[in-house]
Design an enzyme around this catalytic site. Structure first.
Site, PDB file in Angstrom:
ATOM      1  N   LEU A   3      29.616  -2.898   7.584  1.00 41.71           N
ATOM      2  CA  LEU A   3      30.768  -3.298   8.412  1.00 41.71           C
ATOM      3  C   LEU A   3      31.007  -2.213   9.453  1.00 41.71           C
ATOM      4  O   LEU A   3      31.138  -1.040   9.094  1.00 41.71           O
ATOM      5  CB  LEU A   3      32.037  -3.401   7.555  1.00 41.71           C
ATOM      6  CG  LEU A   3      32.157  -4.543   6.548  1.00 41.71           C
ATOM      7  CD1 LEU A   3      33.407  -4.361   5.708  1.00 41.71           C
ATOM      8  CD2 LEU A   3      32.201  -5.888   7.280  1.00 41.71           C
ATOM      9  N   HIS A   4      31.032  -2.583  10.703  1.00 43.10           N
ATOM     10  CA  HIS A   4      31.351  -1.565  11.721  1.00 43.10           C
ATOM     11  C   HIS A   4      32.049  -2.150  12.940  1.00 43.10           C
ATOM     12  O   HIS A   4      32.479  -1.402  13.820  1.00 43.10           O
ATOM     13  CB  HIS A   4      30.085  -0.831  12.161  1.00 43.10           C
ATOM     14  CG  HIS A   4      29.195  -1.667  13.030  1.00 43.10           C
ATOM     15  ND1 HIS A   4      28.355  -2.618  12.522  1.00 43.10           N
ATOM     16  CD2 HIS A   4      29.042  -1.711  14.378  1.00 43.10           C
ATOM     17  CE1 HIS A   4      27.710  -3.210  13.499  1.00 43.10           C
ATOM     18  NE2 HIS A   4      28.106  -2.690  14.650  1.00 43.10           N
ATOM     19  N   ARG A   5      32.183  -3.485  13.034  1.00 47.45           N
ATOM     20  CA  ARG A   5      32.797  -4.060  14.245  1.00 47.45           C
ATOM     21  C   ARG A   5      34.257  -3.646  14.323  1.00 47.45           C
ATOM     22  O   ARG A   5      34.990  -3.763  13.335  1.00 47.45           O
ATOM     23  CB  ARG A   5      32.745  -5.582  14.223  1.00 47.45           C
ATOM     24  CG  ARG A   5      31.381  -6.129  14.141  1.00 47.45           C
ATOM     25  CD  ARG A   5      31.035  -7.084  15.255  1.00 47.45           C
ATOM     26  NE  ARG A   5      29.597  -7.119  15.316  1.00 47.45           N
ATOM     27  CZ  ARG A   5      28.857  -6.425  16.183  1.00 47.45           C
ATOM     28  NH1 ARG A   5      29.424  -5.726  17.128  1.00 47.45           N
ATOM     29  NH2 ARG A   5      27.543  -6.464  16.139  1.00 47.45           N
ATOM     30  N   ARG A  36      32.006   5.091  12.334  1.00 48.45           N
ATOM     31  CA  ARG A  36      33.294   4.485  12.698  1.00 48.45           C
ATOM     32  C   ARG A  36      34.058   4.030  11.440  1.00 48.45           C
ATOM     33  O   ARG A  36      35.277   4.107  11.370  1.00 48.45           O
ATOM     34  CB  ARG A  36      33.039   3.273  13.602  1.00 48.45           C
ATOM     35  CG  ARG A  36      34.262   2.440  13.929  1.00 48.45           C
ATOM     36  CD  ARG A  36      33.844   1.119  14.547  1.00 48.45           C
ATOM     37  NE  ARG A  36      33.517   1.227  15.957  1.00 48.45           N
ATOM     38  CZ  ARG A  36      34.409   1.317  16.938  1.00 48.45           C
ATOM     39  NH1 ARG A  36      35.681   1.333  16.675  1.00 48.45           N
ATOM     40  NH2 ARG A  36      34.018   1.397  18.190  1.00 48.45           N
ATOM     41  N   ASP A  42      28.690  -7.544   9.192  1.00 49.48           N
ATOM     42  CA  ASP A  42      29.163  -8.033  10.492  1.00 49.48           C
ATOM     43  C   ASP A  42      28.186  -7.641  11.599  1.00 49.48           C
ATOM     44  O   ASP A  42      28.496  -7.749  12.784  1.00 49.48           O
ATOM     45  CB  ASP A  42      30.596  -7.546  10.792  1.00 49.48           C
ATOM     46  CG  ASP A  42      30.709  -6.027  10.868  1.00 49.48           C
ATOM     47  OD1 ASP A  42      29.686  -5.327  10.801  1.00 49.48           O
ATOM     48  OD2 ASP A  42      31.854  -5.543  11.009  1.00 49.48           O
TER      49      ASP A  42
END
Ligand code: UD1
Length: 363
Positions: free
Chosen positions: A202-204, A237, A275
């Site tokens: 997950l990074h969006r 992030r 994602d």
């Protein structure tokens, strides 16, 4: 032909590597430029080492910043490089901010642009990459599509048929040439997980930046990990957002992995929850079930002809779909032309000559 090849961020390196190799094999002169958008060794150097990509001929060292800052720094530095190198063509891949900046600088300098992975559309304007994709296509002369749906999008937007080429998927070129040695790396065991496991990425910004979205998702993933242990290689992030959250011992967060470790981990997984755009494609080719934790995808081919399901971000939907998918995994299928020869097709098109600019006919 002297061809500027732009690499910038983690998902770009495996896309540009086969193009550089095919250009060099085809008698062209590739000039490899790293913008420096990603710079941590785990986000950049490891890919050069593992993919046999030579050190960049130019490193712009732009680093992190706001969208405007990164795009602007690349734009200024790349514009100067175009003056210094006077290339015949710039090749950009994907949809990151550096892709946009280098395409724009080239178009303004009168250097033809080839966009690899053209025509993908999520139709979600809140997604920074969607803005990048649309603008990059608009200033490009050659549009290399990885799937038939992307060709349809480009035709619908009015691009000329002689600009658009369905060539397959360069990311899959790299996957196919590395998957066997990646499988041997036994990554899960090294991370202390035996037996069946799942992988999370997950990074969006839309998923990780808002705690009201992110924390319930982490709750859902924690619940799933009671059935199947989950390994979560976390993007820089995301790491900050995880601080202070309690995770069960079956939900293991690790540092970002190198390319071979990540492919090896994906290849042997029972399920992947992500994602990422690229991982939707890689899991399809690997035949591994993928749940995309977003409301849309710019890669519908991975749903229609792959192993992907777009399940949104609501915790109850994520848990339910994970249970259904583990109980009944999709039958593996692979999109047409994702056969390991996309870069070769791209270079064949480039070698045949660039389309003449006919501005009055552009959309
Ligand atoms: C970028 C791309 C995204 C891609 C992703 C893959 C854009 C708009 N987004 O998002 O499409 O899926 O890369 O990773 O270009 N950071 C580090 N080390 C690094 C790089 C970044 O710590 O080597 C941290 C910095 O705090 C930085 C943040 O990550 O501010 C975000 O980096 P950035 O390149 O802006 O965007 P990504 O989220 O990585």
């Amino acid at each position: 032909m002297r061809v500027m090849c732009v690499a910038a961020a983690r998902p770009n390196f495996m896309k540009i590597a086969p193009i550089v190799a095919a250009l060099d094999a085809g008698g062209h002169e590739s000039i490899l430029v790293h913008t420096g958008q990603h710079y941590d060794p785990a986000m950049s150097d490891v890919f050069f080492d593992e993919l046999g990509l030579r050190a960049p001929d130019h490193h712009l060292g732009v680093g992190s910043g706001t969208h405007g800052e990164v795009t602007a720094r690349v734009l200024v530095a790349f514009e100067q490089l175009l003056v210094d190198e006077s290339p015949d063509l710039t090749v950009v891949v994907g949809d990151v901010n550096s892709t946009l900046a280098c395409a724009l600088a080239s178009a303004k300098a009168g250097v033809p642009v080839a966009h690899v992975e053209a025509g993908l559309r999520s139709r979600d304007w809140a997604m920074p990459e969607e803005v990048n994709r649309v603008v990059v296509d608009r200033v490009s002369d050659l549009l290399f599509a990885s799937s038939a749906d992307a060709v349809v999008n480009l035709k619908d937007e009015g691009y000329r048929p002689d600009q658009v080429h369905l060539v397959g998927n360069v990311m899959i070129d790299t996957l196919r040439s590395n998957v066997e040695r990646a499988r041997e790396r036994d990554v899960a065991a090294r991370l202390g997980i035996e037996g069946r496991y799942g992988v999370v990425t997950l990074h969006r910004p839309s998923n990780v930046d808002d705690p009201d979205v992110f924390e319930p998702m982490i709750g859902a993933l924690s619940e799933i990990s009671a059935d199947v242990p989950l390994i979560f290689p976390a993007h820089p992030r995301t790491v900050g957002r995880l601080a202070g959250l309690e995770l069960p011992s079956t939900f293991v967060v690790v540092e970002p992995l190198g390319y071979l470790d990540m492919v090896g981990l994906l290849a042997n997984a029972a399920i992947v929850l992500t994602d990422s755009g690229g991982i939707q494609e890689e899991t399809s080719v690997l035949g591994v079930p993928c749940l995309t934790l977003r409301d849309n995808t710019e890669r519908p081919i991975t749903v229609d002809e792959g192993t992907n399901r777009v399940v949104g971000t609501r915790p109850e939907d994520i848990v339910l779909n994970a249970k259904l998918t583990l109980a009944e995994p999709p039958i593996p299928r692979c999109p047409a032309l994702w056969d390991g020869r996309a870069a070769q097709r791209i270079v064949e098109v480039i070698s045949a000559g660039l389309p003449t600019k006919r501005p009055t006919e552009l959309p």
